[in-house]
Design a protein around this motif. Structure first.
Motif, PDB file in Angstrom:
ATOM      1  N   GLN A 229       3.370   1.315   8.297  1.00 34.38           N
ATOM      2  CA  GLN A 229       3.404   2.344   7.262  1.00 34.38           C
ATOM      3  C   GLN A 229       4.472   3.395   7.556  1.00 34.38           C
ATOM      4  N   MET A 230       4.634   3.760   8.831  1.00 34.15           N
ATOM      5  CA  MET A 230       5.671   4.737   9.178  1.00 34.15           C
ATOM      6  C   MET A 230       7.059   4.167   8.922  1.00 34.15           C
ATOM      7  N   ALA A 231       7.273   2.901   9.234  1.00 33.06           N
ATOM      8  CA  ALA A 231       8.563   2.277   8.954  1.00 33.06           C
ATOM      9  C   ALA A 231       8.830   2.233   7.462  1.00 33.06           C
ATOM     10  N   ALA A 232       7.797   1.912   6.667  1.00 29.48           N
ATOM     11  CA  ALA A 232       7.966   1.839   5.221  1.00 29.48           C
ATOM     12  C   ALA A 232       8.256   3.204   4.615  1.00 29.48           C
ATOM     13  N   MET A 233       7.672   4.256   5.156  1.00 31.14           N
ATOM     14  CA  MET A 233       7.866   5.593   4.607  1.00 31.14           C
ATOM     15  C   MET A 233       9.124   6.276   5.133  1.00 31.14           C
ATOM     16  N   HIS A 234       9.487   6.021   6.390  1.00 34.30           N
ATOM     17  CA  HIS A 234      10.577   6.767   7.034  1.00 34.30           C
ATOM     18  C   HIS A 234      11.816   5.934   7.303  1.00 34.30           C
TER      19      HIS A 234
ATOM     20  N   ASP B 122       4.266  14.579   1.934  1.00 34.04           N
ATOM     21  CA  ASP B 122       4.780  14.442   3.291  1.00 34.04           C
ATOM     22  C   ASP B 122       4.662  12.980   3.712  1.00 34.04           C
ATOM     23  N   ARG B 123       5.777  12.400   4.142  1.00 33.05           N
ATOM     24  CA  ARG B 123       5.817  10.968   4.371  1.00 33.05           C
ATOM     25  C   ARG B 123       4.873  10.516   5.490  1.00 33.05           C
ATOM     26  N   THR B 124       4.760  11.300   6.534  1.00 30.51           N
ATOM     27  CA  THR B 124       3.854  10.916   7.616  1.00 30.51           C
ATOM     28  C   THR B 124       2.409  10.959   7.149  1.00 30.51           C
ATOM     29  N   ALA B 125       2.055  11.983   6.370  1.00 27.35           N
ATOM     30  CA  ALA B 125       0.694  12.065   5.834  1.00 27.35           C
ATOM     31  C   ALA B 125       0.401  10.879   4.921  1.00 27.35           C
ATOM     32  N   LEU B 126       1.373  10.493   4.111  1.00 24.73           N
ATOM     33  CA  LEU B 126       1.165   9.360   3.217  1.00 24.73           C
ATOM     34  C   LEU B 126       1.070   8.051   3.999  1.00 24.73           C
TER      35      LEU B 126
ATOM     36  N   THR C  94       0.827  -1.210   0.000  1.00 26.24           N
ATOM     37  CA  THR C  94       0.000   0.000   0.000  1.00 26.24           C
ATOM     38  C   THR C  94       0.863   1.263   0.000  1.00 26.24           C
ATOM     39  N   CYS C  95       2.008   1.218   0.672  1.00 30.24           N
ATOM     40  CA  CYS C  95       2.872   2.406   0.692  1.00 30.24           C
ATOM     41  C   CYS C  95       3.510   2.659  -0.674  1.00 30.24           C
ATOM     42  N   ALA C  96       3.912   1.600  -1.376  1.00 30.56           N
ATOM     43  CA  ALA C  96       4.471   1.788  -2.715  1.00 30.56           C
ATOM     44  C   ALA C  96       3.450   2.431  -3.646  1.00 30.56           C
ATOM     45  N   VAL C  97       2.213   1.943  -3.601  1.00 29.21           N
ATOM     46  CA  VAL C  97       1.168   2.495  -4.469  1.00 29.21           C
ATOM     47  C   VAL C  97       0.802   3.915  -4.025  1.00 29.21           C
ATOM     48  N   THR C  98       0.711   4.138  -2.723  1.00 31.65           N
ATOM     49  CA  THR C  98       0.365   5.474  -2.224  1.00 31.65           C
ATOM     50  C   THR C  98       1.372   6.506  -2.695  1.00 31.65           C
ATOM     51  N   LEU C  99       2.674   6.215  -2.552  1.00 30.03           N
ATOM     52  CA  LEU C  99       3.694   7.172  -2.985  1.00 30.03           C
ATOM     53  C   LEU C  99       3.642   7.375  -4.491  1.00 30.03           C
ATOM     54  N   ALA C 100       3.464   6.288  -5.243  1.00 28.22           N
ATOM     55  CA  ALA C 100       3.413   6.398  -6.698  1.00 28.22           C
ATOM     56  C   ALA C 100       2.279   7.301  -7.163  1.00 28.22           C
ATOM     57  N   VAL C 101       1.084   7.029  -6.677  1.00 29.48           N
ATOM     58  CA  VAL C 101      -0.086   7.785  -7.128  1.00 29.48           C
ATOM     59  C   VAL C 101      -0.014   9.225  -6.651  1.00 29.48           C
ATOM     60  N   ALA C 102       0.465   9.451  -5.438  1.00 33.10           N
ATOM     61  CA  ALA C 102       0.588  10.820  -4.932  1.00 33.10           C
ATOM     62  C   ALA C 102       1.554  11.631  -5.779  1.00 33.10           C
ATOM     63  N   GLU C 103       2.683  11.039  -6.138  1.00 31.07           N
ATOM     64  CA  GLU C 103       3.647  11.768  -6.962  1.00 31.07           C
ATOM     65  C   GLU C 103       3.107  12.016  -8.366  1.00 31.07           C
ATOM     66  N   LEU C 104       2.442  11.028  -8.945  1.00 29.71           N
ATOM     67  CA  LEU C 104       1.887  11.204 -10.286  1.00 29.71           C
ATOM     68  C   LEU C 104       0.818  12.292 -10.313  1.00 29.71           C
ATOM     69  N   ALA C 105       0.057  12.398  -9.230  1.00 30.27           N
ATOM     70  CA  ALA C 105      -1.018  13.384  -9.173  1.00 30.27           C
ATOM     71  C   ALA C 105      -0.544  14.745  -8.695  1.00 30.27           C
TER      72      ALA C 105
END
Length: 383
Positions: A177-182, A152-156, A136-147
């Motif tokens: 999720q925090m470990a995956a993002m930070h 912000d990593r904590t928000a994501l 979910t974190c990989a997809v969240t970062l991908a879609v957020a950047e594309l859009a």
């Protein structure tokens, strides 16, 4: 080229083969191992995870219509839904994690409404290494950047968690999720799950001659299954009985004098486990490996006897690793199966792995899988 880079290139090639165009990019997010603080995250407590050097990857490209498609290199089939129909219950199974991240971002907000997504993962599912949060974190970062959305990593991380809690129905905390993002190379993450404040904690590097070995018992669990949810419900009931916001606010004395039965056992684990996170951080910062081993042992006993989330395979793995020279060992993850983690000399890895394999065979268990891990960086675009 690293294994992750090679996998990203393969995923991009496969995306082109399936969709007739290249992806806009490939994003990766790691799994995690939790060193201390089991089932304390959803009790507003402290945790000490580190991101591992195995990740889930997502190749994504916009479409010119409102269709969302999801495929995996690891599983057959295609999930597809129109953006207007994307809501909890619209997709199930593993695609709910992928498209749940899209939904949790409030897609579409800007840009083309449709997306094609192809995913793969190096993180074994059901092993307690947070394969779902990695995805979910990989997809969240991908879609957020594309859009062009806020990244912000904590928000994501909170968005990715919502994908699991609301779309999938898994009552997870925020740690994974925090470990995956930070995540940070060669460090664990001391995380306050109430304030979401965090700080890196250095772990023994290669120069120390020590390594972190993970033993996958191959006893699978799933966070959406009943055991995890029941433990969480008991924690919430215990907090209400004690009149506190969360078990983070309880004391050992209050637990002992007010609660009875299962509530007492479960709450005692949480309250003492939060303190063990503090003690583990202090031991690491003072290079007190003997103390760290004692803290790990106390945590394992608490998870086995009070929280009751260990199993015969995990207990055997931990005991065998310690007998084979591990400085510290305990189960890690949500429990009911999954993995054990051990800190041990690199020179002892081969013998410890052989000992665990032999012990499992003698007990008639499935052959375990052991692998070294290195604390790694968090989610990023990799292709």
């Amino acid at each position: 080229m690293s294994d992750r880079d090679a996998l990203a290139a393969r995923l991009a090639t496969e995306f082109r083969a399936r969709h007739g165009r290249p992806p806009a990019g490939v994003w990766a997010a790691p799994g995690r191992v939790n060193l201390m603080g089991e089932h304390t995250d959803y009790n507003d407590g402290l945790v000490l995870p580190y991101a591992i050097d195995s990740a889930a990857l997502a190749a994504v490209a916009p479409r010119d219509d409102d269709r969302l498609t999801c495929q995996s290199l690891d599983r057959p089939g295609t999930a597809a839904v129109d953006t207007g129909d994307l809501r909890p219950g619209a997709v199930t199974g593993w695609p709910a994690y992928v498209l749940g991240a899209v939904w949790a971002l409030g897609w579409p907000r800007t840009g083309p409404p449709g997306l094609d997504i192809v995913v793969t993962s190096q993180v074994p599912a059901g092993a307690g290494l947070s394969s779902s949060a990695a995805l979910t974190c990989a997809v969240t970062l991908a879609v957020a950047e594309l859009a062009g959305l806020e990244t912000d990593r904590t928000a994501l991380a909170t968005v990715a968690r919502r994908a699991e809690t609301d779309m999938v129905g898994a009552p997870v905390g925020i740690m994974d999720q925090m470990a995956a993002m930070h995540g940070r190379a060669d460090h664990a993450l001391l995380l306050d799950c109430r304030s979401l404040a965090f700080e890196p904690v250095p772990l023994p590097g290669r120069e120390s001659g020590l390594t972190l070995l993970v033993v996958d018992t191959r006893v699978s669990h799933a966070n959406a299954d009943g055991g995890y949810a029941r433990r969480r419900a008991t924690c919430e009931d215990a907090a209400r009985t004690l009149g506190v916001q969360a078990l983070r606010d309880a004391t050992v004395t209050a637990v002992r004098t007010t609660l009875v039965g299962e509530q007492r056992r479960v709450a005692r684990h949480v309250v003492t486990e939060i303190e063990r996170v503090r003690l583990a951080v202090a031991a690491l910062r003072h290079d007190d490996l003997t103390g760290l081993g004692e803290i790990f042992a106390a945590s394992q006993a608490s998870m086995r006897d009070d929280f009751r989330i260990s199993c015969a395979e995990l207990d055997l793995a931990v005991d065998t690793l310690l007998d084979a020279g591990a400085i510290a060992a305990r189960m890690t993850g949500g429990g009911f199966g999954g993995c054990a983690v051990a800190l041990l000399p690199e020179t002892a890895v081969a013998a410890a792995t052989a000992a665990v394999t032999a012990a499992f065979g003698a007990h008639g268990f499935l052959s375990p899988r052991a692998f070294e891990t290195r604390p790694s960086h968090g989610a990023a675009r990799v292709y």
